[in-house]
Enzyme design. Structure first.
Site, PDB file in Angstrom:
ATOM      1  N   HIS A  51     119.861  52.403  56.995  1.00  0.00           N
ATOM      2  CA  HIS A  51     120.951  52.094  57.938  1.00  0.00           C
ATOM      3  C   HIS A  51     120.491  51.254  59.128  1.00  0.00           C
ATOM      4  CE1 HIS A  51     123.779  54.643  55.835  1.00  0.00           C
ATOM      5  NE2 HIS A  51     123.034  55.721  55.996  1.00  0.00           N
ATOM      6  N   ASP A  84     121.039  55.597  47.497  1.00  0.00           N
ATOM      7  CA  ASP A  84     121.421  56.672  48.418  1.00  0.00           C
ATOM      8  C   ASP A  84     122.947  56.829  48.339  1.00  0.00           C
ATOM      9  OD1 ASP A  84     120.279  58.105  51.184  1.00  0.00           O
ATOM     10  OD2 ASP A  84     122.370  57.460  51.403  1.00  0.00           O
ATOM     11  N   HIS A 132     124.966  56.933  50.755  1.00  0.00           N
ATOM     12  CA  HIS A 132     125.592  56.073  51.763  1.00  0.00           C
ATOM     13  C   HIS A 132     125.189  54.611  51.558  1.00  0.00           C
ATOM     14  CE1 HIS A 132     124.965  60.113  53.615  1.00  0.00           C
ATOM     15  NE2 HIS A 132     126.221  59.934  53.995  1.00  0.00           N
ATOM     16  N   ASP A 190     120.981  62.446  48.262  1.00  0.00           N
ATOM     17  CA  ASP A 190     122.241  62.992  48.794  1.00  0.00           C
ATOM     18  C   ASP A 190     123.425  62.745  47.861  1.00  0.00           C
ATOM     19  OD1 ASP A 190     121.971  60.306  49.482  1.00  0.00           O
ATOM     20  OD2 ASP A 190     122.315  60.609  51.628  1.00  0.00           O
TER      21      ASP A 190
HETATM   22  C1  SP5 Z   1     119.890  57.982  55.362  1.00  0.00           C
HETATM   23  C2  SP5 Z   1     121.171  58.760  55.347  1.00  0.00           C
HETATM   24  O1  SP5 Z   1     121.475  59.408  54.350  1.00  0.00           O
HETATM   25  N1  SP5 Z   1     121.911  58.744  56.463  1.00  0.00           N
HETATM   26  C3  SP5 Z   1     123.156  59.399  56.475  1.00  0.00           C
HETATM   27  C4  SP5 Z   1     123.835  59.295  57.781  1.00  0.00           C
HETATM   28  C5  SP5 Z   1     125.162  59.971  57.714  1.00  0.00           C
HETATM   29  N2  SP5 Z   1     125.696  60.158  59.000  1.00  0.00           N
HETATM   30  C6  SP5 Z   1     127.106  60.441  59.009  1.00  0.00           C
HETATM   31  C7  SP5 Z   1     127.422  61.801  58.499  1.00  0.00           C
HETATM   32  C8  SP5 Z   1     126.915  62.813  59.477  1.00  0.00           C
HETATM   33  C9  SP5 Z   1     127.141  64.197  59.018  1.00  0.00           C
HETATM   34  N3  SP5 Z   1     126.402  65.071  59.839  1.00  0.00           N
HETATM   35  C10 SP5 Z   1     126.551  66.451  59.549  1.00  0.00           C
HETATM   36  C11 SP5 Z   1     125.497  67.240  60.241  1.00  0.00           C
HETATM   37  C12 SP5 Z   1     125.616  68.690  59.836  1.00  0.00           C
HETATM   38  N4  SP5 Z   1     124.817  69.519  60.679  1.00  0.00           N
HETATM   39 ZN    ZN Z   2     122.480  58.877  52.682  1.00  0.00          ZN
END
Ligand code: SP5
Ligand code: ZN
Length: 341
Positions: free
Chosen positions: A155, A191, A193, A280
């Site tokens: 990212h 990934d 995302h 993920d």
């Molecule tokens: C590298 C990667 O997989 N980055 C992913 C970034 C996603 N960020 C947005 C989603 C955030 C969700 N956070 C939830 C935290 C729960 N404690």
């Molecule tokens: Zn990711």
């Protein structure tokens, strides 16, 4: 397969992130890397290949900001992790502001990526981990290197952080591979995302292929990149391929996109492959919505390995920590098997 890991990557430990209107525990935790290492066995430490290959991808002002940001935050009288709260919309004037909050906005795009005391140190060694894996493959120690990178990288753009990423490890390794004459280089991003940072870095670059399979940005982070109509810009038009898939995607729905991605890598006359690998896409990932099973990671590794290219696999996301080590091991086992097949 040669594996690289550096202990200094564990020092980066932000406490919380802003998500859906509230503070929540930071998902990208040090024990992610520890559980992967425990599952896959010993690794070589990273060698220090210096800042030059990082500066070949990232903006000099951004690197100065990143290295100093947490110190500047403390100097401004704050405590805890540094995080911005105001961002430029679309266009921005290139004004060299000094206030830490302005600089956090200038060099980031979200509020889920705080800078903690040791973030620079860990990000630096994460990039060195990718570079060392590249160096090992380039020297012919093995045809494939696994860079157990943390923090993740895909990212992060040339001059911005976000999505738990600071330095774009995959882009840095890809640029280094090309610089050593190993190209044409392709980056396959699997990934959950979209790898917006990698896409931005190489969007206008005709000699670098970026192919990504990811959750549809209409429903999922990072929202503003990764739509199917983004193909690259200028001379790089046609060297970006986005394959967004809906929430709920299982192996049966994933595999046709994978076929298309692999066909694009072959059609590019690729000589060296960088894989941005995130676990993920797993069914039980707490922040994601695909439905790949452990056994699917074996298949995925086999299919990518069947390209039979010298490769560096760079670790990206994956947040189901209890399953993460076994999922990564499944992917790497599949990859090993696929090379021999
Ligand atoms: C590298 C990667 O997989 N980055 C992913 C970034 C996603 N960020 C947005 C989603 C955030 C969700 N956070 C939830 C935290 C729960 N404690
Ligand atoms: Zn990711």
């Amino acid at each position: 397969m040669i594996t690289i890991f550096d202990q200094r990557q564990l020092l980066h430990a932000p406490v919380r992130e802003l998500h859906n209107g509230g503070w929540t525990a930071y998902a990208e935790t040090p024990d992610r890397a520890e559980t992967i290492l425990a599952a896959i066995g010993p690794a070589l430490p990273a060698r220090d290949m210096g800042v030059a290959p990082i500066a070949a991808v990232h903006d000099a002002g951004y690197l100065r900001f990143l290295e100093a940001a947490h110190r500047d935050w403390l100097a401004a009288g704050r405590d805890g992790d540094a995080i911005g709260y105001a961002w430029p919309v679309v266009g921005r004037r290139d004004v060299d502001l000094t206030r830490i909050d302005a600089r956090l906005g200038r060099y980031s795009y979200d509020a889920s990526t705080p800078i903690a005391e040791h973030s620079w140190m860990s990000a630096y060694w994460s990039a060195q981990t990718a570079l060392t894996a590249l160096d090992e493959v380039a020297r012919g120690s093995d045809g494939v290197g696994f860079a157990l990178c943390r923090p993740c990288g895909h990212h992060a753009g040339a001059d911005y952080l976000g999505g738990y990423c600071f330095l774009n490890n995959a882009a840095i390794a890809a640029a280094e591979a090309r610089g050593r004459g190993l190209g044409p280089v392709a980056i396959l991003d699997i990934d959950y995302h979209h790898g917006n940072g990698t896409q931005d870095i190489f969007a206008a670059d005709p000699d670098m292929l970026f192919v990504s399979i990811h959750a549809d940005p209409a429903t999922d982070y990072p929202f503003y990149w990764g739509h199917a109509d983004e193909h690259g810009s200028g001379a790089g038009a046609g060297t970006t391929l986005n394959l967004p898939l809906p929430r709920g995607t299982d192996w049966a729905a994933y595999e046709p996109a994978l076929d298309q991605a692999l066909a694009a890598v072959k059609a590019f006359d690729t000589r060296f492959l960088i894989v941005s690998f995130g676990a993920d896409t797993f069914v039980d990932d707490p922040i994601s919505h695909f439905r790949l099973q452990r056994s699917d990671f074996v298949r995925l590794g086999q299919r990518v390995a069947a390209l039979a290219l010298p490769s560096v696999i760079v670790m990206e996301g994956g947040y189901a920590t209890a399953d993460l080590g076994d999922n990564v091991a499944a992917f790497l086992d599949g990859f090993e098997g696929g090379r021999r097949a």
